[in-house]
Every structure is written in C-alpha cells, then in structure tokens.
Design an enzyme around this catalytic site. Sequence first.
Site, short mmCIF file in Angstrom:
data_model
loop_
_atom_site.label_atom_id
_atom_site.label_comp_id
_atom_site.label_asym_id
_atom_site.label_seq_id
_atom_site.Cartn_x
_atom_site.Cartn_y
_atom_site.Cartn_z
CB CYS A 1 -1.01 0.14 1.10
SG CYS A 1 -0.19 -0.17 2.84
CG HIS B 1 -4.46 0.44 3.98
ND1 HIS B 1 -3.93 -0.51 2.84
CD2 HIS B 1 -5.23 1.43 3.03
CE1 HIS B 1 -4.29 -0.08 1.68
NE2 HIS B 1 -5.05 0.94 1.85
#
Length: 183
Positions: A18, A123
């Site tokens: 990510c 994330h």
Amino acid sequence: MPNEKVKLYHEKQRLQLCGLHSLNSLFQKKVFSKETLDSFVHTHDKSRFWNEYSTFLTGNYDLRILMDALNSKGYVLRAIDISECFETFSYKDCLGLLLNIVVERPFISSIPIVCSFAKPGRHWLTIKSVDGEKYYNFDSKLSQPELIGYQSDLVAYLNKLDRVQTYFYIVIEEDLAAKFEQK
C-alpha cells in the site's frame, strides 16, 4: 473543457504494498517499484528478513521509507497535528495527502505466534486532486479511485476520520516547506 473526463492513475492492492501504491498514486504514474523501496530499506538496515522498516517479500513499508522515497524526488512530508484544523491548509499547493489508517486483521490477531511477529495492521492511502479542483481517494483497496469532491468536501471527509487512530501527512515540494510550517 468542463465535461472532459479526468484520467486517473490507480494501483490496486497487491501483497502489503500500500505504501508503494500510495506513492505512485501521488505522482499519478509508476515512479517507484518494490525494488526501489527495498533499496531505501537497505540503506537503514541490511537485514533481508527482519527489520523495522518493512516486511520481508511483502512490503509493509514504514513512514521512514516513504519519506526517503519522496525526498529522492524533491518532496517532504509535513504531519498534520491532531490539534490543527484541516480548514487552515492550502491543499492546492501540495502534491497530495498521505494517510495511514488502522485496519482490522482478525485472522492475524487470532493466531498468537503470528500475531507476536506481525506489525500492527495499518494501511497507507493517498488523497489528491488531479485537476486542481476535485479530490479523490486513491486507496489501493478500492477497485477505482473514489471522488471526494471539492476542498470543502475534502475537509468534511477528513473531519469524519478518527484523529487519534489516523495519521495525516501533507506531501509538499521541499521549496514550499516553509509555507506549511506549523504556527
């Protein structure tokens, strides 16, 4: 042309990359690769398997690696402090925003031995304007970028997020860093 469709570059989530996807979304093209980010990791820690900057093979890059990557292109990160109002920033003068959010990982949490080695579930995602007016969420977990709207919509969107659990960073050119100094 007002009705012209804006072309958006979006990478979909692969492994724990990510951070990589977020960086490329900021630049709206493939600027970095896993190998590039791994090379930044190895400037801090020569260990190939266990280090504090990434997870072997899968990515999971930490803030230091993203900062190094951005510095290599002439950009810096400026954290938005929990006490600062989102309304006070000139988002048109920045490349975009990087957010680091908490993600639930129930499967990992349920395995004690794996849980003890795994990093906390976080994330990276990018929010940016491509046309100078409308802002998009380029979260790699989305099938396509999500339109947030104009700056007032962006501020409302950011204000809905948990200020304790979410880390907010403005990505700016080094030359403009003084303009974004905390007052």
